[in-house]
Write a protein that holds these residues in place. Structure first.
Motif, PDB file in Angstrom:
ATOM      1  N   GLN A  28       0.823  -1.211   0.000  1.00 29.92           N
ATOM      2  CA  GLN A  28       0.000   0.000   0.000  1.00 29.92           C
ATOM      3  C   GLN A  28       0.863   1.268   0.000  1.00 29.92           C
ATOM      4  N   GLY A  29       2.064   1.159   0.546  1.00 39.40           N
ATOM      5  CA  GLY A  29       2.993   2.276   0.417  1.00 39.40           C
ATOM      6  C   GLY A  29       3.386   2.509  -1.029  1.00 39.40           C
ATOM      7  N   LEU A  30       3.628   1.418  -1.763  1.00 39.88           N
ATOM      8  CA  LEU A  30       3.902   1.543  -3.199  1.00 39.88           C
ATOM      9  C   LEU A  30       2.700   2.111  -3.938  1.00 39.88           C
ATOM     10  N   CYS A  35       0.239   6.408  -6.974  1.00 44.80           N
ATOM     11  CA  CYS A  35      -0.843   7.392  -7.033  1.00 44.80           C
ATOM     12  C   CYS A  35      -0.272   8.789  -7.211  1.00 44.80           C
ATOM     13  N   GLY A  36       0.822   9.077  -6.515  1.00 44.07           N
ATOM     14  CA  GLY A  36       1.462  10.381  -6.654  1.00 44.07           C
ATOM     15  C   GLY A  36       1.974  10.626  -8.060  1.00 44.07           C
ATOM     16  N   THR A  37       2.537   9.601  -8.699  1.00 45.39           N
ATOM     17  CA  THR A  37       3.015   9.770 -10.076  1.00 45.39           C
ATOM     18  C   THR A  37       1.857   9.965 -11.046  1.00 45.39           C
ATOM     19  N   ALA A  38       0.750   9.260 -10.830  1.00 45.85           N
ATOM     20  CA  ALA A  38      -0.397   9.376 -11.729  1.00 45.85           C
ATOM     21  C   ALA A  38      -1.040  10.756 -11.629  1.00 45.85           C
ATOM     22  N   VAL A  39      -1.218  11.225 -10.412  1.00 49.83           N
ATOM     23  CA  VAL A  39      -1.883  12.520 -10.218  1.00 49.83           C
ATOM     24  C   VAL A  39      -1.013  13.662 -10.744  1.00 49.83           C
ATOM     25  N   THR A  40       0.275  13.626 -10.465  1.00 40.97           N
ATOM     26  CA  THR A  40       1.142  14.698 -10.959  1.00 40.97           C
ATOM     27  C   THR A  40       1.242  14.688 -12.481  1.00 40.97           C
ATOM     28  N   SER A  41       1.258  13.494 -13.086  1.00 38.76           N
ATOM     29  CA  SER A  41       1.293  13.421 -14.551  1.00 38.76           C
ATOM     30  C   SER A  41       0.023  13.983 -15.160  1.00 38.76           C
ATOM     31  N   GLN A  42      -1.124  13.633 -14.571  1.00 38.62           N
ATOM     32  CA  GLN A  42      -2.390  14.152 -15.075  1.00 38.62           C
ATOM     33  C   GLN A  42      -2.477  15.659 -14.877  1.00 38.62           C
ATOM     34  N   TYR A  43      -1.953  16.137 -13.771  1.00 37.51           N
ATOM     35  CA  TYR A  43      -1.990  17.570 -13.483  1.00 37.51           C
ATOM     36  C   TYR A  43      -1.127  18.348 -14.469  1.00 37.51           C
ATOM     37  N   LEU A  44       0.067  17.836 -14.755  1.00 34.58           N
ATOM     38  CA  LEU A  44       0.942  18.507 -15.721  1.00 34.58           C
ATOM     39  C   LEU A  44       0.330  18.519 -17.118  1.00 34.58           C
ATOM     40  N   ALA A  45      -0.360  17.419 -17.476  1.00 35.06           N
ATOM     41  CA  ALA A  45      -0.923  17.327 -18.822  1.00 35.06           C
ATOM     42  C   ALA A  45      -2.179  18.155 -18.996  1.00 35.06           C
ATOM     43  N   SER A  46      -3.074  18.140 -18.004  1.00 30.53           N
ATOM     44  CA  SER A  46      -4.380  18.776 -18.164  1.00 30.53           C
ATOM     45  C   SER A  46      -4.417  20.230 -17.719  1.00 30.53           C
ATOM     46  N   VAL A  47      -3.563  20.614 -16.800  1.00 30.62           N
ATOM     47  CA  VAL A  47      -3.586  21.983 -16.275  1.00 30.62           C
ATOM     48  C   VAL A  47      -2.505  22.848 -16.912  1.00 30.62           C
ATOM     49  N   TYR A  48      -1.293  22.329 -16.992  1.00 23.32           N
ATOM     50  CA  TYR A  48      -0.180  23.122 -17.526  1.00 23.32           C
ATOM     51  C   TYR A  48       0.180  22.739 -18.959  1.00 23.32           C
ATOM     52  N   TYR A  49      -0.501  21.740 -19.507  1.00 26.97           N
ATOM     53  CA  TYR A  49      -0.280  21.315 -20.896  1.00 26.97           C
ATOM     54  C   TYR A  49       1.198  21.035 -21.167  1.00 26.97           C
ATOM     55  N   LEU A  50       1.824  20.361 -20.219  1.00 32.51           N
ATOM     56  CA  LEU A  50       3.238  20.038 -20.331  1.00 32.51           C
ATOM     57  C   LEU A  50       3.377  18.660 -20.967  1.00 32.51           C
ATOM     58  N   ASN A  51       3.921  18.609 -22.163  1.00 36.77           N
ATOM     59  CA  ASN A  51       4.042  17.368 -22.919  1.00 36.77           C
ATOM     60  C   ASN A  51       5.508  16.919 -22.952  1.00 36.77           C
ATOM     61  N   THR A 273      -4.878  -0.901  -5.814  1.00 39.72           N
ATOM     62  CA  THR A 273      -5.452   0.071  -4.884  1.00 39.72           C
ATOM     63  C   THR A 273      -4.919   1.473  -5.153  1.00 39.72           C
ATOM     64  N   GLY A 274      -3.705   1.557  -5.701  1.00 40.21           N
ATOM     65  CA  GLY A 274      -3.183   2.870  -6.083  1.00 40.21           C
ATOM     66  C   GLY A 274      -4.029   3.521  -7.150  1.00 40.21           C
ATOM     67  N   ASP A 275      -4.605   2.711  -8.046  1.00 35.13           N
ATOM     68  CA  ASP A 275      -5.507   3.255  -9.048  1.00 35.13           C
ATOM     69  C   ASP A 275      -6.728   3.888  -8.397  1.00 35.13           C
ATOM     70  N   LEU A 276      -7.242   3.229  -7.372  1.00 34.75           N
ATOM     71  CA  LEU A 276      -8.397   3.791  -6.665  1.00 34.75           C
ATOM     72  C   LEU A 276      -8.016   5.042  -5.891  1.00 34.75           C
ATOM     73  N   PHE A 277      -6.824   5.055  -5.298  1.00 41.51           N
ATOM     74  CA  PHE A 277      -6.356   6.255  -4.620  1.00 41.51           C
ATOM     75  C   PHE A 277      -6.283   7.425  -5.596  1.00 41.51           C
ATOM     76  N   SER A 278      -5.858   7.131  -6.832  1.00 43.39           N
ATOM     77  CA  SER A 278      -5.798   8.178  -7.852  1.00 43.39           C
ATOM     78  C   SER A 278      -7.185   8.724  -8.164  1.00 43.39           C
ATOM     79  N   LEU A 279      -8.169   7.851  -8.191  1.00 44.94           N
ATOM     80  CA  LEU A 279      -9.536   8.303  -8.438  1.00 44.94           C
ATOM     81  C   LEU A 279     -10.046   9.173  -7.293  1.00 44.94           C
TER      82      LEU A 279
END
Length: 375
Positions: A28-30, A35-51, A273-279
């Motif tokens: 669950q620590g992993l 989850c942190g990598t997924a959320v930050t990647s989505q944030y960079l792509a959708s908010v800052y349009y960083l490709n 479970t990390g996928d659910l944490f991301s949701l």
């Protein structure tokens, strides 16, 4: 009721619950890190349009190289980086290339599809991983393992998938990238499990960090030099990139530890479970719609993960796990006949132990079912 109580009290308690709880907790620590990598990647792509998916990975690989590759340089004997490069450089080169492209594909997918679709299709890695483990690691699964995978993937995660997010016109391209990434990750994880259980975690991370930093630097210069030059740096972007790199670095550092305690397939089940944490994070950051099935899925995935880890698999191509971290496998010092004899003895003993544990699980499950009925 007396019969039920008597039945429950005669169940042996020598199942390694402490080890199981430790594996579950570290898994669950992993999940939190992924989850942190997924959320930050989505944030960079959708908010800052960083490709810049390769830039994100390059920072992580550089951190791995700074720590673990330098540790290999100061090692003595066969564990020294020069000795490893003389005999196995091409193997780690191919492994590094596979992992780099897997990370690139999944981070690139955030440009075309939604977080929900990525997390759902990422489950494709589990059946691929089991197939590869069967053929290359000689892993033999029992019925309870297949049931646990079904519980985790289909009942636990597949049933919770909803229409969250905002699909783009290129969603098929994004989904295809996720499937490619999952296949490459499965190949990388099988190689990782073999390396950390037969050699050492430091060697794996040091060599992977060396080759992946070189490969990602070349790919970064070819594919993303224009994108990187156009970035309007702010402290928010720098902070999110740093957060992604630290989460990924922690994930790479601790994942071999958990794999050595269980298996690559078990770790991937835990990461669901990390996928659910991301949701859950998407509810606040990306205005996803909450579903009560997410909570149910979280519980079901944990139950399936416990089922999978309670009865260990038979791995005939892997050496017994050593408690000493960073030491190479000394089984290679013996002749082939002695080694084969040891493996056969270990396999037989493990098979007997697994049979006993299977009986314990069946008895415990019946006990729980009857307790619910009578109460």
């Amino acid at each position: 009721m007396k019969t039920l109580i008597k039945w429950c009290t005669v169940i042996p308690v020598n199942v390694h619950y402490r080890q199981l709880f430790k594996t579950l907790l570290m898994g669950q620590g992993l999940s939190a890190l992924i989850c942190g990598t997924a959320v930050t990647s989505q944030y960079l792509a959708s908010v800052y349009y960083l490709n810049t998916p390769m830039l994100q990975s390059f920072i992580n690989y550089t951190l791995l190289g700074i720590t673990y590759t330098i540790a290999l340089i100061f090692r003595q004997g066969d564990g020294n980086i020069l000795q490893i490069l003389k005999t196995k450089w091409w193997k780690y080169l191919l492994l590094g290339l596979t992992d780099v492209e897997a990370n690139y594909a999944v981070v690139k997918a955030y440009q075309y599809t939604t977080l929900t679709s990525i997390q759902l299709l990422d489950c494709f890695i589990i059946p691929v991983l089991m197939i590869l483990s069967w053929f290359f690691l000689k892993t033999r699964y029992r019925i309870i393992h297949y049931v646990a995978v079904y519980v985790c993937v289909w009942l636990g995660w597949g049933g919770s998938h909803g229409g969250s997010g905002y699909p783009s016109s290129d969603i098929l391209l994004g989904d295809g990238l996720v499937l490619v990434s999952a296949t490459l990750y499965a190949i990388s994880n099988v190689c990782q499990e073999y390396t950390v259980k037969n050699l050492s975690r430091v060697e794996f991370l040091g060599m992977v960090g060396l080759f992946e930093s070189i490969i990602s630097a070349i790919q970064l210069g070819i594919l993303e030099h224009d994108e990187v030059s156009k970035i309007q740096w702010t402290w928010e972007i720098a902070l999110i990139l740093a957060g992604y790199a630290l989460c990924m670095y922690g994930f790479y550092s601790f994942m071999p530890v958990v794999i050595k305690m269980s298996s690559a397939t078990a770790v991937k089940l835990s990461l669901l479970t990390g996928d659910l944490f991301s949701l859950f994070c998407g509810l606040f950051l990306f205005q996803y719609t909450f579903s009560g099935l997410y909570i149910v899925s979280l519980v079901v995935i944990l139950v399936g993960f416990i089922m999978f880890n309670t009865v260990p698999t038979l791995n005939r191509a892997l050496a017994p796990a050593s408690d000493e971290e960073g030491c190479d496998n000394h089984a290679a010092e013996f002749d082939n006949d002695s080694t084969q004899g040891c493996v056969d003895e270990i396999t037989c003993a493990q098979a007997e132990q697994d049979q006993i544990k299977s009986q314990h699980i069946a008895a415990t499950t019946k006990c729980i079912i009857y307790s619910f009925i009578f109460n």
